[in-house]
Design an enzyme around this catalytic site. Sequence first.
Site: not given
Length: 230
Positions: A83, A197
Amino acid sequence: MKTIGVIGGMSWESTTTYYQLLNLGIKHQLGGLHSAKIILNSVDFAEIEKLQHQGKWDETAVILIEAAQSLQRAGADFMIIATNTMHKVAEQVEASVDIPLVHIADATGQRLVDQGISKVGLLGTAFTMEQDFYKRRLTEKFGIEVVVPNGVQRQLVHDIIYKELVQGIITSQSKDDYCTIIADLAEQGVEGVILGCTEIGLLVKNEDCDVPVFDTTEIHAQAAVQEALN
């Protein structure tokens, strides 16, 4: 081949992409029936998301530190945090173990340098776009100027991530919205845009845009494959 430790689940939608890319990368490099050696600790994203929006980053760090230590105990040779946003606590996580961390911003910054990119747009969660931990690393380590969308656009990007992408919802309207924002960044002179992202690559592809987009999930997985074979 080294064993890759993956802290995943943030969200699991993109962690599945990581798993696929890591194995495809090893197969491409080694051929035959080869696959990646992976140890995965997949956290409960609902816990993380709540703490993020409460600003309780030290508590998120505790969760990731426990995951990192479990990967080390299980035999991982190095680790990745699957992430972008949670790299806000990457230094704390890395300091808690003896195995190295392949940092997503470093992998991305090196790719941008290799492509001759010196000014780049950044899409991601509001935390990634508005706070300094990610942009500063790209600027200080790689000399890259980072531009983010305006406030209304940042909120839209953030909302689509949390209300749609992390839940596996892909819509043409959201793709159009992202492409419009990317086009606006291009008008500001960026030479490419970071999909900062790990879920955005599920929505936007290079062929959708007039400027190159850099999918951090793909870049990060490729860097992990190279480290596994190094």
